[in-house]
Design a protein around this motif. Sequence first.
Motif, PDB file in Angstrom:
ATOM      1  N   CYS A 139       8.968  -6.054 -11.489  1.00 45.57           N
ATOM      2  CA  CYS A 139       8.095  -4.875 -11.454  1.00 45.57           C
ATOM      3  C   CYS A 139       7.468  -4.623 -12.816  1.00 45.57           C
ATOM      4  O   CYS A 139       7.147  -3.509 -13.173  1.00 45.57           O
ATOM      5  CB  CYS A 139       8.796  -3.643 -10.900  1.00 45.57           C
ATOM      6  N   GLU A 247       8.521  11.847  -9.706  1.00 51.10           N
ATOM      7  CA  GLU A 247       8.795  10.789  -8.733  1.00 51.10           C
ATOM      8  C   GLU A 247      10.228  10.904  -8.211  1.00 51.10           C
ATOM      9  O   GLU A 247      10.528  10.524  -7.087  1.00 51.10           O
ATOM     10  CB  GLU A 247       8.583   9.406  -9.363  1.00 51.10           C
ATOM     11  N   ALA A 339       3.934   3.321   3.108  1.00 50.56           N
ATOM     12  CA  ALA A 339       3.860   1.924   3.539  1.00 50.56           C
ATOM     13  C   ALA A 339       3.117   1.852   4.865  1.00 50.56           C
ATOM     14  O   ALA A 339       2.530   0.832   5.202  1.00 50.56           O
ATOM     15  CB  ALA A 339       5.277   1.369   3.688  1.00 50.56           C
ATOM     16  N   GLN A 340       3.142   2.988   5.613  1.00 51.60           N
ATOM     17  CA  GLN A 340       2.447   3.053   6.891  1.00 51.60           C
ATOM     18  C   GLN A 340       0.959   3.290   6.637  1.00 51.60           C
ATOM     19  O   GLN A 340       0.601   4.105   5.801  1.00 51.60           O
ATOM     20  CB  GLN A 340       3.001   4.218   7.732  1.00 51.60           C
ATOM     21  N   GLU A 371       0.881  -0.033  -3.247  1.00 55.41           N
ATOM     22  CA  GLU A 371       2.060   0.140  -4.098  1.00 55.41           C
ATOM     23  C   GLU A 371       3.320   0.631  -3.392  1.00 55.41           C
ATOM     24  O   GLU A 371       4.389   0.636  -3.992  1.00 55.41           O
ATOM     25  CB  GLU A 371       1.720   0.997  -5.318  1.00 55.41           C
ATOM     26  N   ALA A 372       3.194   1.049  -2.129  1.00 58.29           N
ATOM     27  CA  ALA A 372       4.433   1.364  -1.395  1.00 58.29           C
ATOM     28  C   ALA A 372       5.009   0.091  -0.778  1.00 58.29           C
ATOM     29  O   ALA A 372       6.049   0.126  -0.130  1.00 58.29           O
ATOM     30  CB  ALA A 372       4.174   2.406  -0.323  1.00 58.29           C
ATOM     31  N   LEU A 373       4.317  -1.020  -0.992  1.00 56.76           N
ATOM     32  CA  LEU A 373       4.778  -2.297  -0.440  1.00 56.76           C
ATOM     33  C   LEU A 373       5.180  -3.284  -1.523  1.00 56.76           C
ATOM     34  O   LEU A 373       6.140  -4.031  -1.376  1.00 56.76           O
ATOM     35  CB  LEU A 373       3.675  -2.916   0.427  1.00 56.76           C
ATOM     36  N   ILE A 482      -0.231  -9.105  -0.128  1.00 57.11           N
ATOM     37  CA  ILE A 482       0.831  -8.724  -1.072  1.00 57.11           C
ATOM     38  C   ILE A 482       0.850  -9.681  -2.267  1.00 57.11           C
ATOM     39  O   ILE A 482       0.658 -10.873  -2.120  1.00 57.11           O
ATOM     40  CB  ILE A 482       2.198  -8.812  -0.346  1.00 57.11           C
TER      41      ILE A 482
ATOM     42  N   ARG B  20      16.315   8.349  -6.122  1.00 58.24           N
ATOM     43  CA  ARG B  20      15.943   9.481  -5.259  1.00 58.24           C
ATOM     44  C   ARG B  20      16.241   9.192  -3.786  1.00 58.24           C
ATOM     45  O   ARG B  20      16.900   9.970  -3.107  1.00 58.24           O
ATOM     46  CB  ARG B  20      14.451   9.774  -5.431  1.00 58.24           C
ATOM     47  N   SER B  66      12.942  -2.567  -6.742  1.00 53.47           N
ATOM     48  CA  SER B  66      12.441  -3.360  -7.866  1.00 53.47           C
ATOM     49  C   SER B  66      11.840  -4.694  -7.470  1.00 53.47           C
ATOM     50  O   SER B  66      11.261  -5.379  -8.287  1.00 53.47           O
ATOM     51  CB  SER B  66      13.592  -3.612  -8.837  1.00 53.47           C
ATOM     52  N   ILE B  95      11.198  -0.598  -1.315  1.00 49.84           N
ATOM     53  CA  ILE B  95       9.861  -1.200  -1.317  1.00 49.84           C
ATOM     54  C   ILE B  95      10.026  -2.671  -0.936  1.00 49.84           C
ATOM     55  O   ILE B  95      10.387  -3.505  -1.770  1.00 49.84           O
ATOM     56  CB  ILE B  95       9.202  -1.016  -2.697  1.00 49.84           C
ATOM     57  N   ILE B  96       9.796  -2.953   0.327  1.00 45.80           N
ATOM     58  CA  ILE B  96      10.033  -4.293   0.856  1.00 45.80           C
ATOM     59  C   ILE B  96       8.752  -4.774   1.540  1.00 45.80           C
ATOM     60  O   ILE B  96       8.314  -4.146   2.508  1.00 45.80           O
ATOM     61  CB  ILE B  96      11.182  -4.281   1.903  1.00 45.80           C
ATOM     62  N   PRO B  97       8.142  -5.862   1.078  1.00 40.17           N
ATOM     63  CA  PRO B  97       6.938  -6.362   1.748  1.00 40.17           C
ATOM     64  C   PRO B  97       7.237  -6.752   3.204  1.00 40.17           C
ATOM     65  O   PRO B  97       8.332  -7.239   3.509  1.00 40.17           O
ATOM     66  CB  PRO B  97       6.548  -7.602   0.933  1.00 40.17           C
ATOM     67  N   PRO B 115       9.360   3.098   2.624  1.00 37.28           N
ATOM     68  CA  PRO B 115       8.995   4.446   2.194  1.00 37.28           C
ATOM     69  C   PRO B 115       8.315   5.181   3.347  1.00 37.28           C
ATOM     70  O   PRO B 115       7.530   4.578   4.083  1.00 37.28           O
ATOM     71  CB  PRO B 115       7.992   4.216   1.063  1.00 37.28           C
TER      72      PRO B 115
END
Lengths: 559, 138
Positions: A139, A247, A339-340, A371-373, A482, B20, B66, B95-97, B115
């Motif tokens: 990341c 966050e 992510a949705q 960025e949620a993925l 991705i 969180r 991460s 956060i998983i593709p 998420p």
Amino acid sequence: MATKEATSHLEEALNRWEQQTLQPTLARLPERAAEFTTTSLRPIKRLYTPLDIQHLDFERDIGFPGEYPFTRGIHPTMYRGKLWTVRQFAGFGTAFDTNKRFKYLLEQGQTGLSVAFDLPTLMGLDSDHPLSEGEVGKCGVAISSLEDMEVLFEGIPLEEVTTSMTINAPAAVIFAMYLVVAEKQGADWKKISGTIQNDILKEYIAQKEWIYPPEPSMRLIVDTIAFCTQEVPRWHPISISGYHIREAGATALQELAFTLRNGIEYVEWCVRAGLDVDAFAPRLSFFFNCHNDFFEEIAKFRAARKVWARVMRERFGARDPRSWMCRFHTQTAGCSLTAQQPYNNIVRTTIQALAAVLGGTQSLHTNALDEALALPTEFAAMLAVRTQQIIAHESGVVNTVDPLGGSYFVEALTSEMERGCYEYFEKIDAMGGMIAAIERGFPQKEIQEAAYRYQQAVDRREKIIVGVNEYVLEKEPIEVPILYIDESVAEIQRERLRRLRARRDNARVQRTLEALKEAARGTENTMPYILECVRAYATLGEICDALKEVFGEYQEPPF
Amino acid sequence: MGERKIRVLIAKPGLDGHDRGAKVVARALRDAGMEVIYTGLRQTPEQIVTAALQEDVDVIGLSILSGAHMTLVPRVMELVREKGLTDVVVFVGGIIPQEDIPKLKALGVAEVFLPGTLLEQIVQAVRQIVKRPLGTSE
């Protein structure tokens, strides 16, 4: 702001409106909910009028931009003079990969760099440390030595570009690496400019990438601030960050109050170390989050400037107006993205970016839609930059200063934020300051509670998240591409470290590390010693371990 | 004897400090009547599986944001098998593709929560998958 007579007249008028106009409508058409709240779950009134801001004095509380208390902005002309800096946070894989992305972003019109480091780097671990397994370059970019840093900024003139580096526990070491790269480019330290985040208090509160206990961590921060004051005068040695606090689930007010209170803690430590407040305060900067609730966020930014100006002038006796100014970078809220239906994130980010601009930010990062993925692809990153450019050049909101100043609602919310800050300050001061508050878990518990309450509101559909708890699609129509970080990154890094350790003068490395430990045990500024370690190509892990030997490691208290 | 509460271990493997989600989920499961043990930050797969064994849990929930999930989750699953924790259900959140989800499920992960997942969905999923018959606890 109004005379007593005008006020009572207005109260009467409001009463009349409620009886004659409002009540018949409510009787016929009830409102959609019994209570309306902000994203932070604070109640919002149906209507705001001059009565809600009658406690305000225009010159004292709102005033003119570029003047105390800076509610309307730190510059008299704001974006009419200069737009904010477009500073997209970027970093992934190796220094080679990230160097390429930096050059791409500069070509797209980005005006400053912002480095994201990977987790091992944030924790002061080399890429070949066992705990780094699976995390190298994931990341953020992996930086283990000066050699990596040289590659990261290869072909980028550090005297011309400003760089922000999101690094905290090992900030002094990464900063030293940057300075040595600048030195090797022949750049003058007096001319280079940028920011290191260097905010350890918010790490204990929210982001949780710490190494040392609070006291030695604070000493390292004071050392970097003192060093910059002497040697790198245009550098911002700390960016006091609310972003991660938000966050982690904080409300807008908690983000503001804890961040500014952390700022107070840093200033107190510097003053206690003998620094003159006006010598370093103009170089302090802040970093805020911008969530979905448009007006709550704008109010938060306006209140930030007002509260900080008052704190610096009244609590610390700063005399230089530049010491009173709260300058800040803003990032749109990563935690608000879903992510949705990920393309919806472009819209969320646009609203948030607009709020940041209306709130008067100096610098902005807009999150990418994916960025949620995962980390942003090049395309998603470009679209995020374009979002800022459209706001800057097409929306027209930049053509006047603080266009929402004087709005009954915005001014009332700004005052509420301001009051809320002082209440939190009083509580934390009574606990003996921020470190004591952190040790007893006060901000952590407040944030956890807020995060849970918010999630419950989403679960109960009191807060609608489009595509998540309403307007849900059974099957996502489009798959988002991705960015994948390959495990080969870790292998490349391990190999580079092996070769570096074989090639460098290891006796010199040992000598510089010993000298650093000696300095750390005493009271001298550690920065010159860290610089010597870096010049000898000691690795990040070696330098952080040397300090760990002297300072120990932080253990989170159970709560 | 009697129906034992569902026991859940919530763990954060790797270096990621964003807790969180882990904490909110832990609290929601607790509020739903389960017994929840939260391991805290930066646990190795070995530490997590050892804790799962000692605490005799029905569920391990792994929270990773991460990007290290394709290294850490396979390691956890391998240890789960090695230690004979065949009844333990493993969930992953973070956060998983999309393309990694089938890979994680092929390793034996029961469900992956992204998420935006509602707490209620997680509580339901745990209840549905962990169907411990009455009186089977020691």
